[in-house]
Design a protein around this motif. Sequence first.
Motif, PDB file in Angstrom:
ATOM      1  N   MET A  83      99.434 -20.620  99.780  1.00 45.54           N
ATOM      2  CA  MET A  83      98.809 -19.296  99.777  1.00 45.54           C
ATOM      3  C   MET A  83      97.299 -19.388  99.981  1.00 45.54           C
ATOM      4  N   VAL A  84      96.668 -20.376  99.385  1.00 47.94           N
ATOM      5  CA  VAL A  84      95.228 -20.558  99.553  1.00 47.94           C
ATOM      6  C   VAL A  84      94.915 -20.863 101.020  1.00 47.94           C
ATOM      7  N   GLU A  85      95.678 -21.742 101.634  1.00 50.78           N
ATOM      8  CA  GLU A  85      95.471 -22.079 103.048  1.00 50.78           C
ATOM      9  C   GLU A  85      95.712 -20.866 103.941  1.00 50.78           C
ATOM     10  N   ILE A 102      93.729 -16.359 107.329  1.00 53.21           N
ATOM     11  CA  ILE A 102      93.616 -14.913 107.544  1.00 53.21           C
ATOM     12  C   ILE A 102      92.151 -14.504 107.631  1.00 53.21           C
ATOM     13  N   ARG A 103      91.315 -15.036 106.731  1.00 51.49           N
ATOM     14  CA  ARG A 103      89.881 -14.708 106.780  1.00 51.49           C
ATOM     15  C   ARG A 103      89.264 -15.168 108.091  1.00 51.49           C
ATOM     16  N   ARG A 104      89.610 -16.389 108.531  1.00 50.38           N
ATOM     17  CA  ARG A 104      89.066 -16.922 109.783  1.00 50.38           C
ATOM     18  C   ARG A 104      89.521 -16.085 110.971  1.00 50.38           C
ATOM     19  N   MET A 123      88.697 -11.906 115.162  1.00 54.79           N
ATOM     20  CA  MET A 123      89.103 -10.630 115.736  1.00 54.79           C
ATOM     21  C   MET A 123      87.937  -9.643 115.730  1.00 54.79           C
ATOM     22  N   ASP A 124      87.178  -9.602 114.639  1.00 51.96           N
ATOM     23  CA  ASP A 124      86.011  -8.723 114.572  1.00 51.96           C
ATOM     24  C   ASP A 124      84.976  -9.100 115.623  1.00 51.96           C
TER      25      ASP A 124
END
Length: 70
Positions: A30-32, A37-39, A44-45
Amino acid sequence: MSNGNEERLVNIESALAHVDQLTESLNETMVEQAKSIRRLTLQMDQLADRLAAEDMKAAKDNITKPPHYS
């Protein structure tokens, strides 16, 4: 403690150890995934910002001034 109860206790402790190991493994996964997801959200932004800037530039480049503005 009787032999049957001792065997039961050993089985329970063994199962608990496996559950602890599985829980730790799932937590690491889950941490990975959260890092990924953050990366990916950041990428995407950045791509959305770049696309918006390119669209704005293309729109500005297509604007022609009237002849009396020359």
